[in-house]
Design a protein around this motif. Sequence first.
Motif, PDB file in Angstrom:
ATOM      1  N   LEU A 160       0.805  -1.212  -0.068  1.00 25.57           N
ATOM      2  CA  LEU A 160      -0.077   0.062  -0.133  1.00 25.57           C
ATOM      3  C   LEU A 160       0.927   1.222  -0.063  1.00 25.57           C
ATOM      4  O   LEU A 160       1.785   1.201   0.597  1.00 25.57           O
ATOM      5  N   ASP A 161       0.291   2.365  -0.739  1.00 31.96           N
ATOM      6  CA  ASP A 161       1.181   3.528  -0.788  1.00 31.96           C
ATOM      7  C   ASP A 161       0.909   4.391   0.599  1.00 31.96           C
ATOM      8  O   ASP A 161       0.150   5.345   0.286  1.00 31.96           O
ATOM      9  N   THR A 162       1.459   4.030   1.742  1.00 36.83           N
ATOM     10  CA  THR A 162       1.404   4.748   2.733  1.00 36.83           C
ATOM     11  C   THR A 162       2.575   4.825   3.604  1.00 36.83           C
ATOM     12  O   THR A 162       3.631   4.636   2.962  1.00 36.83           O
ATOM     13  N   GLY A 163       2.387   5.372   4.667  1.00 38.70           N
ATOM     14  CA  GLY A 163       3.876   5.491   5.467  1.00 38.70           C
ATOM     15  C   GLY A 163       3.387   5.483   7.242  1.00 38.70           C
ATOM     16  O   GLY A 163       2.268   5.789   7.396  1.00 38.70           O
ATOM     17  N   LEU A 164       4.724   5.223   7.815  1.00 38.49           N
ATOM     18  CA  LEU A 164       4.353   5.194   9.199  1.00 38.49           C
ATOM     19  C   LEU A 164       5.739   5.550   9.955  1.00 38.49           C
ATOM     20  O   LEU A 164       6.836   5.794   9.285  1.00 38.49           O
ATOM     21  N   ASN A 165       5.612   5.752  11.178  1.00 33.47           N
ATOM     22  CA  ASN A 165       6.803   6.103  12.151  1.00 33.47           C
ATOM     23  C   ASN A 165       7.064   4.877  12.874  1.00 33.47           C
ATOM     24  O   ASN A 165       6.338   4.170  13.435  1.00 33.47           O
ATOM     25  N   PHE A 166       8.588   4.382  12.879  1.00 36.04           N
ATOM     26  CA  PHE A 166       8.960   3.210  13.325  1.00 36.04           C
ATOM     27  C   PHE A 166       9.771   3.433  14.515  1.00 36.04           C
ATOM     28  O   PHE A 166      10.694   4.600  14.387  1.00 36.04           O
ATOM     29  N   ILE A 167      10.289   2.716  15.413  1.00 36.90           N
ATOM     30  CA  ILE A 167      10.991   2.865  16.570  1.00 36.90           C
ATOM     31  C   ILE A 167      11.368   1.621  17.183  1.00 36.90           C
ATOM     32  O   ILE A 167      10.805   0.419  17.074  1.00 36.90           O
ATOM     33  N   ASP A 168      12.722   1.467  17.542  1.00 40.87           N
ATOM     34  CA  ASP A 168      13.358   0.209  18.173  1.00 40.87           C
ATOM     35  C   ASP A 168      12.426  -0.001  19.397  1.00 40.87           C
ATOM     36  O   ASP A 168      12.412   0.772  20.304  1.00 40.87           O
ATOM     37  N   VAL A 169      11.679  -1.188  19.544  1.00 40.72           N
ATOM     38  CA  VAL A 169      10.744  -1.410  21.008  1.00 40.72           C
ATOM     39  C   VAL A 169      11.750  -1.284  22.207  1.00 40.72           C
ATOM     40  O   VAL A 169      11.219  -0.935  23.193  1.00 40.72           O
ATOM     41  N   ARG A 170      13.096  -1.496  22.077  1.00 41.25           N
ATOM     42  CA  ARG A 170      13.830  -1.293  23.245  1.00 41.25           C
ATOM     43  C   ARG A 170      13.890   0.157  23.676  1.00 41.25           C
ATOM     44  O   ARG A 170      14.288   0.556  24.889  1.00 41.25           O
ATOM     45  N   ASP A 171      14.162   0.973  22.615  1.00 43.55           N
ATOM     46  CA  ASP A 171      13.921   2.447  22.862  1.00 43.55           C
ATOM     47  C   ASP A 171      12.715   2.992  23.448  1.00 43.55           C
ATOM     48  O   ASP A 171      12.348   3.834  24.359  1.00 43.55           O
ATOM     49  N   VAL A 172      11.485   2.116  23.011  1.00 45.81           N
ATOM     50  CA  VAL A 172      10.168   2.667  23.727  1.00 45.81           C
ATOM     51  C   VAL A 172      10.249   2.249  25.198  1.00 45.81           C
ATOM     52  O   VAL A 172       9.645   2.985  25.767  1.00 45.81           O
ATOM     53  N   ALA A 173      10.953   0.841  25.418  1.00 50.07           N
ATOM     54  CA  ALA A 173      10.888   0.787  26.844  1.00 50.07           C
ATOM     55  C   ALA A 173      11.534   1.645  27.737  1.00 50.07           C
ATOM     56  O   ALA A 173      11.205   2.100  28.772  1.00 50.07           O
ATOM     57  N   TRP A 174      12.851   2.279  27.067  1.00 40.18           N
ATOM     58  CA  TRP A 174      13.513   3.198  27.784  1.00 40.18           C
ATOM     59  C   TRP A 174      12.588   4.525  27.958  1.00 40.18           C
ATOM     60  O   TRP A 174      12.560   5.308  28.912  1.00 40.18           O
ATOM     61  N   GLY A 175      12.025   5.070  26.873  1.00 40.21           N
ATOM     62  CA  GLY A 175      11.028   5.866  27.053  1.00 40.21           C
ATOM     63  C   GLY A 175      10.123   6.051  27.940  1.00 40.21           C
ATOM     64  O   GLY A 175       9.901   6.887  28.667  1.00 40.21           O
ATOM     65  N   HIS A 176       9.569   4.671  28.462  1.00 41.19           N
ATOM     66  CA  HIS A 176       8.770   4.482  29.563  1.00 41.19           C
ATOM     67  C   HIS A 176       9.463   4.763  30.944  1.00 41.19           C
ATOM     68  O   HIS A 176       8.836   5.639  31.635  1.00 41.19           O
ATOM     69  N   LEU A 177      10.589   4.214  30.994  1.00 42.83           N
ATOM     70  CA  LEU A 177      11.395   4.480  32.299  1.00 42.83           C
ATOM     71  C   LEU A 177      11.843   6.109  32.308  1.00 42.83           C
ATOM     72  O   LEU A 177      11.635   6.634  33.513  1.00 42.83           O
ATOM     73  N   LEU A 178      12.206   6.649  31.275  1.00 49.06           N
ATOM     74  CA  LEU A 178      12.179   8.065  31.272  1.00 49.06           C
ATOM     75  C   LEU A 178      11.560   9.049  31.529  1.00 49.06           C
ATOM     76  O   LEU A 178      11.409   9.919  32.317  1.00 49.06           O
ATOM     77  N   ALA A 179      10.148   8.534  31.219  1.00 42.85           N
ATOM     78  CA  ALA A 179       9.035   9.323  31.419  1.00 42.85           C
ATOM     79  C   ALA A 179       8.829   9.190  32.836  1.00 42.85           C
ATOM     80  O   ALA A 179       8.328  10.431  33.425  1.00 42.85           O
ATOM     81  N   LEU A 180       8.934   8.029  33.606  1.00 47.29           N
ATOM     82  CA  LEU A 180       8.865   7.995  34.966  1.00 47.29           C
ATOM     83  C   LEU A 180       9.766   8.937  35.607  1.00 47.29           C
ATOM     84  O   LEU A 180       9.298   9.486  36.655  1.00 47.29           O
ATOM     85  N   GLN A 181      11.063   8.853  35.247  1.00 44.68           N
ATOM     86  CA  GLN A 181      11.974   9.790  36.089  1.00 44.68           C
ATOM     87  C   GLN A 181      11.892  11.250  35.548  1.00 44.68           C
ATOM     88  O   GLN A 181      12.317  11.875  36.479  1.00 44.68           O
TER      89      GLN A 181
END
Length: 327
Positions: free
Chosen positions: A196-217
């Motif tokens: 399909l001619d579309t697009g998305l934003n992608f990220i390493d799931v381990r960076d997402v995990a760090w994003g959670h902890l950094l959001a807490l801190q």
Amino acid sequence: MQVFVTGGTGFIGAHVVRLLLQQGYAVKALVRHSSNLGNLRGLEVEIVKGDLNDPLLWQHMVGCQYLFHIAAHYSLWLKDRELLYQNNVLGTRNVLNAARKAGIERTVHTSSVAAIGVGSSGQVVDETHQSTLEKLVGEYKKSKFLAEQEAMQAVACGQEVVVVNPSCPIGPLDIKPTPTGDIVLRFLRRQMPFYLDTGLNFIDVRDVAWGHLLALQKGKSGDRYILGHQNLTFKQLLDQLAEITGLSAPQLSVPLWLPLGVAWVDEKILAPLGKSPSVPLDGVRMSFQPMYYDASKAIQELGLPQSSLETALKDAVNWFVCGGYVK
């Protein structure tokens, strides 16, 4: 410090749990009785079996300082509308009420870029953008938006809640798999003759995990943070997979009216007759506009990592192959 986690058996949740353990936190994880516990096997985690809507959930949170509410029901099928509302909206309300009763000091609520909506004509948007509820495509996106409103209501009542909005995570442990993992899996299985001619934003799931902890801190209560990295067209993602695997990427795009017609027949005609639909109508409708996001706020305020997407794709491919998902 003890942390209570919902959704710890899932893709993002499993990585958050692992990171918390690595950083010295004690983890108590809420799991459903029917959950696949494979992602938690061998980890020093206290398992609590229960439900997001359990009125006595707060009792299990007593003694915990922090909460990561990651659990959510994901479905693009029209028939699951009530289930989405029950779990994502009412479940979030109950979890946040439980956190208040148990004396949880700070909560990280996992939302999604789906709750933010999309810009017009592929415009890149950030946390300040908000599509109206009516313009959010599908019941899943609407349920995530309404769940965010529950989080903001908790903030208004005095709770410390930080919201994170992951884009499309990629990497190992995608046990279900998620829609992003399903793209990788279908590519590996040679089940993707067109794109399909579309697009998305992608990220390493381990960076997402760090994003959670950094959001807490570091996160500000009442704020939301997009956890994303690269905006890619669907074709660019498939070309990267082709380079990694040596398999050929599809070269022809399919006009959106074709899968839209198939999905309409599937859900409106075949599903009521008892047939299992293969293409969700909302999933196709979401593809009409690229879903591009700017994660600058999380990068600057939280220090969100921006790891190589190529590495994430390689690790996802290896995990699916080694896990027997691909013959």
